[in-house]
Design a protein around this motif. Structure first.
Motif: not given
Length: 153
Positions: A61-62, A65, A72-74, A76, A91, A93, A110
């Motif tokens: 994830d950046r 974000n 969020v990147l779900s 992780s 990705g 999210f 990301m």
């Protein structure tokens, strides 16, 4: 073989590192999507990646974000294996706000970091990938059940 990103459609952006000492390649969305509050959505990149056999590409994830975009990147950390090619990596999210969040095509969402990995001496993996996103689940569960009494703890 070398590492390289491959565009799968005209909307894809070939990733680049922002600075000479950046570890991650910035990955952009290849489509515009809106994610509703508490919704989980796959976001297309329009990219595949070729790697060395002992490489894995981690999708991270950046850091901006959550605060700036409310996403969020779900999972992780996304793991893209060498044998995932030629499938598109995406990705996953989650919108953590109470309002819809729109990701625009071309927006950086990301980072990708390449890592070499090792194997244990008694590794016996012999399955083959049969598809793209989430395709190894059933094969892995079957193999784990078959080999359960042969594993060391």
């Amino acid at each position: 073989m070398k590492r390289q990103f491959v565009k799968l459609n005209k909307n894809a952006t070939i990733p680049e590192r922002a600075t000479e000492h950046s570890a991650g390649y910035d990955i952009s969305a290849s489509e515009t999507v809106t994610i509703q509050p508490d919704e989980i959505k796959l976001v297309h990149t329009g990219l595949a990646v070729q790697m060395e056999q002992d490489d894995v590409m981690l999708l991270i994830d950046r850091s901006s974000n959550p605060q700036k975009r409310g996403i969020v990147l779900s999972n992780s950390l996304g793991v893209i294996d060498h044998d995932y090619f030629p499938n598109e990596f995406m990705g996953m999210f989650t919108n953590i706000t109470d309002k819809p969040v729109t990701i625009e095509a071309g927006q950086r969402i990301m980072q990708a970091v390449f890592v070499k990995y090792g194997l244990v001496d008694n590794d016996n993996a012999n399955g083959e990938r049969t598809g793209g996103f989430g395709s190894t689940g059933e094969v892995e569960n079957d193999r784990q059940n078959t080999n359960a009494d042969h594993q060391s703890v």
